[in-house]
Design a protein around this motif. Structure first.
Motif, mmCIF file in Angstrom:
data_model
loop_
_atom_site.group_PDB
_atom_site.id
_atom_site.type_symbol
_atom_site.label_atom_id
_atom_site.label_comp_id
_atom_site.label_asym_id
_atom_site.label_seq_id
_atom_site.Cartn_x
_atom_site.Cartn_y
_atom_site.Cartn_z
ATOM 1 N N TYR A 143 40.463 -1.581 48.069
ATOM 2 C CA TYR A 143 40.299 -0.707 46.911
ATOM 3 C C TYR A 143 39.343 -1.401 45.940
ATOM 4 C CZ TYR A 143 44.931 1.096 48.358
ATOM 5 O OH TYR A 143 46.000 1.594 49.051
ATOM 6 N N ALA A 144 38.541 -0.620 45.279
ATOM 7 C CA ALA A 144 37.701 -1.149 44.204
ATOM 8 C C ALA A 144 37.378 -0.005 43.256
ATOM 9 C CB ALA A 144 36.419 -1.762 44.749
ATOM 10 N N ILE A 145 37.414 -0.277 41.969
ATOM 11 C CA ILE A 145 37.226 0.745 40.945
ATOM 12 C C ILE A 145 35.870 0.591 40.256
ATOM 13 C CG2 ILE A 145 37.937 1.289 38.573
ATOM 14 C CD1 ILE A 145 39.629 2.810 40.352
ATOM 15 N N ASN A 146 35.151 1.691 40.161
ATOM 16 C CA ASN A 146 33.962 1.762 39.324
ATOM 17 C C ASN A 146 34.408 2.293 37.956
ATOM 18 O OD1 ASN A 146 31.669 2.596 37.929
ATOM 19 N ND2 ASN A 146 30.587 3.274 39.760
ATOM 20 N N ALA A 147 34.402 1.423 36.958
ATOM 21 C CA ALA A 147 34.869 1.799 35.617
ATOM 22 C C ALA A 147 33.714 2.047 34.652
ATOM 23 C CB ALA A 147 35.777 0.703 35.067
ATOM 24 N N GLU A 148 32.535 2.383 35.194
ATOM 25 C CA GLU A 148 31.368 2.562 34.332
ATOM 26 C C GLU A 148 31.530 3.742 33.371
ATOM 27 O OE1 GLU A 148 27.899 2.836 36.729
ATOM 28 O OE2 GLU A 148 28.045 0.781 37.500
ATOM 29 N N LYS A 149 32.209 4.789 33.808
ATOM 30 C CA LYS A 149 32.335 5.982 32.957
ATOM 31 C C LYS A 149 33.120 5.665 31.686
ATOM 32 C CE LYS A 149 34.160 10.713 32.973
ATOM 33 N NZ LYS A 149 34.743 11.797 33.815
ATOM 34 N N ILE A 150 34.294 5.065 31.828
ATOM 35 C CA ILE A 150 35.107 4.766 30.651
ATOM 36 C C ILE A 150 34.448 3.679 29.800
ATOM 37 C CG2 ILE A 150 36.591 3.053 31.804
ATOM 38 C CD1 ILE A 150 38.915 4.122 30.129
ATOM 39 N N SER A 151 33.715 2.782 30.437
ATOM 40 C CA SER A 151 33.018 1.743 29.682
ATOM 41 C C SER A 151 31.871 2.335 28.859
ATOM 42 C CB SER A 151 32.477 0.669 30.626
ATOM 43 O OG SER A 151 33.532 0.025 31.305
ATOM 44 N N ALA A 152 31.078 3.187 29.505
ATOM 45 C CA ALA A 152 29.912 3.753 28.833
ATOM 46 C C ALA A 152 30.305 4.775 27.771
ATOM 47 C CB ALA A 152 28.975 4.392 29.864
ATOM 48 N N GLN A 153 31.280 5.622 28.069
ATOM 49 C CA GLN A 153 31.621 6.715 27.158
ATOM 50 C C GLN A 153 32.616 6.321 26.080
ATOM 51 O OE1 GLN A 153 32.752 10.307 29.254
ATOM 52 N NE2 GLN A 153 30.954 10.257 30.582
ATOM 53 N N LEU A 154 33.536 5.406 26.406
ATOM 54 C CA LEU A 154 34.615 5.085 25.465
ATOM 55 C C LEU A 154 34.602 3.620 25.026
ATOM 56 C CD1 LEU A 154 37.557 7.069 27.138
ATOM 57 C CD2 LEU A 154 35.779 7.896 25.590
ATOM 58 N N GLY A 155 33.667 2.831 25.519
ATOM 59 C CA GLY A 155 33.565 1.437 25.096
ATOM 60 C C GLY A 155 34.624 0.525 25.670
ATOM 61 N N TYR A 156 35.169 0.889 26.844
ATOM 62 C CA TYR A 156 36.244 0.092 27.448
ATOM 63 C C TYR A 156 35.705 -1.204 28.038
ATOM 64 C CZ TYR A 156 39.770 -1.420 30.779
ATOM 65 O OH TYR A 156 40.672 -2.160 31.491
ATOM 66 N N LYS A 157 36.464 -2.288 27.815
ATOM 67 C CA LYS A 157 36.157 -3.581 28.421
ATOM 68 C C LYS A 157 37.452 -4.372 28.555
ATOM 69 C CE LYS A 157 33.385 -7.784 27.880
ATOM 70 N NZ LYS A 157 32.439 -8.524 27.000
ATOM 71 N N PRO A 158 37.801 -4.798 29.771
ATOM 72 C CA PRO A 158 39.023 -5.602 29.941
ATOM 73 C C PRO A 158 38.978 -6.852 29.085
ATOM 74 C CG PRO A 158 38.177 -4.892 32.073
ATOM 75 C CD PRO A 158 37.119 -4.552 31.058
ATOM 76 N N GLN A 159 40.141 -7.224 28.530
ATOM 77 C CA GLN A 159 40.215 -8.358 27.615
ATOM 78 C C GLN A 159 40.666 -9.644 28.294
ATOM 79 O OE1 GLN A 159 39.287 -7.766 24.156
ATOM 80 N NE2 GLN A 159 38.540 -6.027 25.361
ATOM 81 N N TYR A 160 41.269 -9.548 29.465
ATOM 82 C CA TYR A 160 41.866 -10.724 30.104
ATOM 83 C C TYR A 160 41.171 -11.040 31.419
ATOM 84 C CZ TYR A 160 45.679 -9.988 26.797
ATOM 85 O OH TYR A 160 46.426 -9.828 25.651
ATOM 86 N N SER A 161 40.782 -12.304 31.610
ATOM 87 C CA SER A 161 40.304 -12.734 32.916
ATOM 88 C C SER A 161 41.490 -12.770 33.884
ATOM 89 C CB SER A 161 39.679 -14.124 32.829
ATOM 90 O OG SER A 161 40.679 -15.115 32.589
ATOM 91 N N PHE A 162 41.202 -12.783 35.183
ATOM 92 C CA PHE A 162 42.277 -12.771 36.164
ATOM 93 C C PHE A 162 43.120 -14.037 36.071
ATOM 94 C CE2 PHE A 162 43.779 -13.088 40.702
ATOM 95 C CZ PHE A 162 44.697 -12.052 40.587
ATOM 96 N N LYS A 163 42.476 -15.182 35.953
ATOM 97 C CA LYS A 163 43.235 -16.435 35.870
ATOM 98 C C LYS A 163 44.101 -16.461 34.610
ATOM 99 C CE LYS A 163 41.839 -20.242 37.634
ATOM 100 N NZ LYS A 163 41.145 -21.508 38.010
ATOM 101 N N GLU A 164 43.553 -15.982 33.492
ATOM 102 C CA GLU A 164 44.341 -15.937 32.258
ATOM 103 C C GLU A 164 45.535 -15.002 32.412
ATOM 104 O OE1 GLU A 164 43.749 -14.873 27.483
ATOM 105 O OE2 GLU A 164 42.150 -14.451 28.933
ATOM 106 N N GLY A 165 45.298 -13.847 33.012
ATOM 107 C CA GLY A 165 46.390 -12.896 33.212
ATOM 108 C C GLY A 165 47.473 -13.438 34.122
#
Length: 352
Positions: A310-332
């Protein structure tokens, strides 16, 4: 000010969403409706009960009359629909509950929302439906990530039931004009996740010196998302998303399952080496006897219909709503591991 009905709010993602929302929007009311099946835990909401803006209702989304009463009596304007049967293995051995909850239950909610918000005179409202990337099926190694336009191709009863619910939500918008949005997210991890899921299963098995089961060769690939990054995405959709639209929420974080297992093992080894009190609290864990946690890794027969990637293309929510994950995987992973170490009574009661 909004009044939210959060279905499945005593489950993993729902619980985290409740705390996220109460903290960020203290003026809003949050009402949780949860049937408290095996994955719903009222203890998850102990802190929320101390907030006068929070209310818990023990009930089932299949009870349309109850939902209608809640919507009317509390003047609810927003439904955030998390309630679902979600474990793929369980859907393979017992698919009926998934059809009943995920399809029939979602339809019951939609009927209640239509009756109260539309049929009795239009009211400002939003029905947000939380879905999964598994509705899109599986990807080959070189395939592009799932986008909102990717055709549905579910491969398990769980994924098929979520796909069915997605279509019903869309139909209620197109046919009746219900104000809906849908989000399809990648694999979540974080606090309060039921111990049957991969990451908490690894952590709790290590602490109890039990084998860490890895399906097949362990080379399945998933996109992983820290749960509060998911909640951030839902927040942005509720605040700024376009009615009738679907948004994919992903972590831009493809990981091989076996690599995740090894990372969690390494994190646990480091924690036991740096925090001597852990040896007294968890005497069964391998590091107490000088063994690495990775010795517990055990390959087991792959499950039926196991999607490879599985892999997600999150370009739509990023471009339209300014979404950006806040946590790196190791931090999470470190935050998640620390949470389970600090809450042994919570998960011990669930795995006995």
């Amino acid at each position: 000010m909004r009044t939210l009905l959060v279905t499945g709010g005593a489950g993993f993602i729902g619980t985290n969403f409740v705390y996220y929302w109460l903290k960020k929007y203290p003026e809003d009311r949050v009402i949780v409706l949860d049937a408290l099946t095996y994955a719903g835990n009222l203890d998850n909401l102990t802190e929320a009960h101390r907030n006068e803006k929070f209310e818990f209702v023990h009930g089932n989304i299949l009870d349309q009359g109850l939902v209608e009463d809640l919507l009317t009596r509390n003047n609810i304007d927003t439904i955030v629909h998390f309630a679902a049967e979600s474990h793929v293995d369980r859907s393979i051995s017992g698919p009926d509950a998934f059809i009943q909850t995920n399809i029939v239950g979602t339809h019951s909610l939609l009927k209640a929302a239509k009756k109260i918000w539309l049929d009795k005179g239009p009211k400002t409202h939003r029905f947000h439906h939380v879905s999964t990337d598994e509705v899109y099926g599986t990807l080959k190694p070189d395939d592009p990530p799932f986008a909102e336009t990717t055709p549905y191709a579910p491969n398990s009863p769980y994924a098929a039931s979520k796909a069915g619910s997605d279509h019903l939500v869309r139909a209620y918008h197109e046919t009746y004009g219900l104000d809906v949005t849908t989000s399809n997210c990648s694999n979540n991890y974080g606090p309060f996740q039921f111990p049957e899921k991969l990451i908490p299963l690894m952590i709790t098995n290590i602490l109890n010196n039990r084998p860490i089961p890895v399906y097949g060769d362990g080379m399945q690939i998933r996109d992983w998302l820290y749960v509060d990054d998911h909640n951030l995405g839902v927040d942005l959709i509720l605040k700024h998303g376009q009615v009738g639209e679907t948004y994919n929420i992903g972590g831009n974080n493809e990981q091989v399952n076996l690599d995740i297992v090894k990372l969690v093992c390494a994190v646990m080894d480091d924690l036991f080496a740096s925090q001597k009190d852990l040896s007294q609290r968890f005497p069964k864990a391998p590091p107490v006897t000088g063994r690495p946690c990775a010795e517990l890794i055990t390959h087991v027969t792959d499950r039926a219909g196991h999607d490879r990637r599985y892999a997600i293309n999150a370009e739509k929510i990023s471009a339209q709503l300014g979404y950006k994950p806040q946590y790196s995987f190791k931090e999470g992973i470190r935050k998640t591991t620390a949470w389970y170490l600090d809450r042994e009574p919570w998960w011990t009661n669930l795995i006995l």
